[in-house]
Write a protein that holds these residues in place. Sequence first.
Motif, short mmCIF file in Angstrom:
data_model
loop_
_atom_site.label_atom_id
_atom_site.label_comp_id
_atom_site.label_asym_id
_atom_site.label_seq_id
_atom_site.Cartn_x
_atom_site.Cartn_y
_atom_site.Cartn_z
N LYS A 275 0.83 -1.21 0.00
CA LYS A 275 0.00 0.00 0.00
C LYS A 275 0.87 1.26 0.00
N GLY A 276 0.47 2.20 -0.84
CA GLY A 276 1.21 3.46 -0.93
C GLY A 276 2.41 3.41 -1.87
N ARG A 277 2.78 2.22 -2.32
CA ARG A 277 3.92 2.10 -3.23
C ARG A 277 3.51 1.53 -4.59
N PHE A 278 2.53 0.66 -4.60
CA PHE A 278 2.09 0.02 -5.84
C PHE A 278 0.74 0.60 -6.25
N THR A 279 0.53 0.70 -7.55
CA THR A 279 -0.74 1.17 -8.08
C THR A 279 -1.18 0.23 -9.20
N ILE A 280 -2.39 -0.28 -9.08
CA ILE A 280 -2.93 -1.15 -10.11
C ILE A 280 -3.92 -0.37 -10.96
N SER A 281 -3.92 -0.64 -12.24
CA SER A 281 -4.84 0.01 -13.17
C SER A 281 -5.20 -0.99 -14.25
N ASP B 76 -6.96 -1.39 -18.52
CA ASP B 76 -7.56 -0.88 -19.74
C ASP B 76 -8.54 -1.96 -20.19
N ASN B 77 -9.81 -1.75 -19.92
CA ASN B 77 -10.81 -2.77 -20.23
C ASN B 77 -10.89 -3.07 -21.73
N ALA B 78 -10.68 -2.05 -22.56
CA ALA B 78 -10.74 -2.26 -24.00
C ALA B 78 -9.64 -3.21 -24.47
N LYS B 79 -8.53 -3.23 -23.74
CA LYS B 79 -7.40 -4.08 -24.11
C LYS B 79 -7.33 -5.35 -23.26
N ASN B 80 -8.27 -5.52 -22.32
CA ASN B 80 -8.22 -6.68 -21.42
C ASN B 80 -6.85 -6.79 -20.75
N THR B 81 -6.32 -5.65 -20.35
CA THR B 81 -4.98 -5.61 -19.78
C THR B 81 -4.99 -4.85 -18.46
N ALA B 82 -4.27 -5.42 -17.48
CA ALA B 82 -4.08 -4.76 -16.21
C ALA B 82 -2.61 -4.41 -16.07
N TYR B 83 -2.35 -3.38 -15.28
CA TYR B 83 -0.99 -2.91 -15.06
C TYR B 83 -0.73 -2.77 -13.56
N LEU B 84 0.49 -3.04 -13.18
CA LEU B 84 0.88 -2.85 -11.79
C LEU B 84 2.14 -1.98 -11.77
N GLN B 85 1.96 -0.74 -11.38
CA GLN B 85 3.08 0.18 -11.25
C GLN B 85 3.67 0.01 -9.86
N MET B 86 4.93 -0.34 -9.80
CA MET B 86 5.59 -0.62 -8.53
C MET B 86 6.70 0.40 -8.31
N ASN B 87 6.54 1.21 -7.28
CA ASN B 87 7.52 2.25 -6.97
C ASN B 87 8.19 1.98 -5.63
N ASN B 88 9.33 2.62 -5.45
CA ASN B 88 10.08 2.49 -4.19
C ASN B 88 10.26 1.01 -3.81
N LEU B 89 10.72 0.26 -4.76
CA LEU B 89 10.89 -1.18 -4.55
C LEU B 89 12.01 -1.45 -3.56
N GLY B 90 11.83 -2.48 -2.78
CA GLY B 90 12.85 -2.91 -1.84
C GLY B 90 13.16 -4.39 -2.00
N PRO B 91 14.22 -4.87 -1.38
CA PRO B 91 14.59 -6.28 -1.53
C PRO B 91 13.46 -7.24 -1.14
N ASP B 92 12.60 -6.84 -0.21
CA ASP B 92 11.49 -7.70 0.19
C ASP B 92 10.44 -7.85 -0.91
N ASP B 93 10.52 -7.05 -1.94
CA ASP B 93 9.59 -7.17 -3.06
C ASP B 93 10.07 -8.20 -4.08
N THR B 94 11.27 -8.71 -3.90
CA THR B 94 11.77 -9.73 -4.81
C THR B 94 10.90 -10.97 -4.73
N ALA B 95 10.37 -11.38 -5.87
CA ALA B 95 9.45 -12.51 -5.92
C ALA B 95 9.08 -12.80 -7.36
N LEU B 96 8.40 -13.90 -7.53
CA LEU B 96 7.77 -14.22 -8.82
C LEU B 96 6.33 -13.70 -8.74
N TYR B 97 5.98 -12.82 -9.64
CA TYR B 97 4.66 -12.19 -9.63
C TYR B 97 3.76 -12.86 -10.66
N TYR B 98 2.58 -13.27 -10.19
CA TYR B 98 1.62 -13.94 -11.06
C TYR B 98 0.36 -13.10 -11.15
#
Length: 113
Positions: free
Chosen positions: A62-68, A70-92
């Motif tokens: 919360k406060g670092r990631f933003t999800i959005s 585009d329904n026309a494109k059936n696409t979602a986006y995840l903007q990830m800011n201020n990343l830290g080592p604890d964010d290291t992972a496989l994202y599904y």
Amino acid sequence: QLMDSGGGVVQAGGSLRLSCEASRSTGSVGTMGWYRQVPGKEREFVALITTSLMTNYGDSVKGRFTISRDNAKNTAYLQMNNLGPDDTALYYCYAPIGGIVAWGQGTQVTVSS
């Protein structure tokens, strides 16, 4: 049916943007979101977004990631800011398609300190 992309290696404090695209054959897609997983740990909820653009986030992002989306494109986006080592992972990414939950193949995010 779901294609994850956008992962990579970034230094701590940096940013990445993930994308999740549903194939055109799936038709319209409902809620879309992401989980992440580190080997040896449980899968962790990251974020979701509904078709009406309501969002929800895991406490750790919360406060670092933003999800959005585009329904026309059936696409979602995840903007990830201020990343830290604890964010290291496989994202599904995931989305209900045809009455079942479909998952992307995963994209690796690695944050170096």
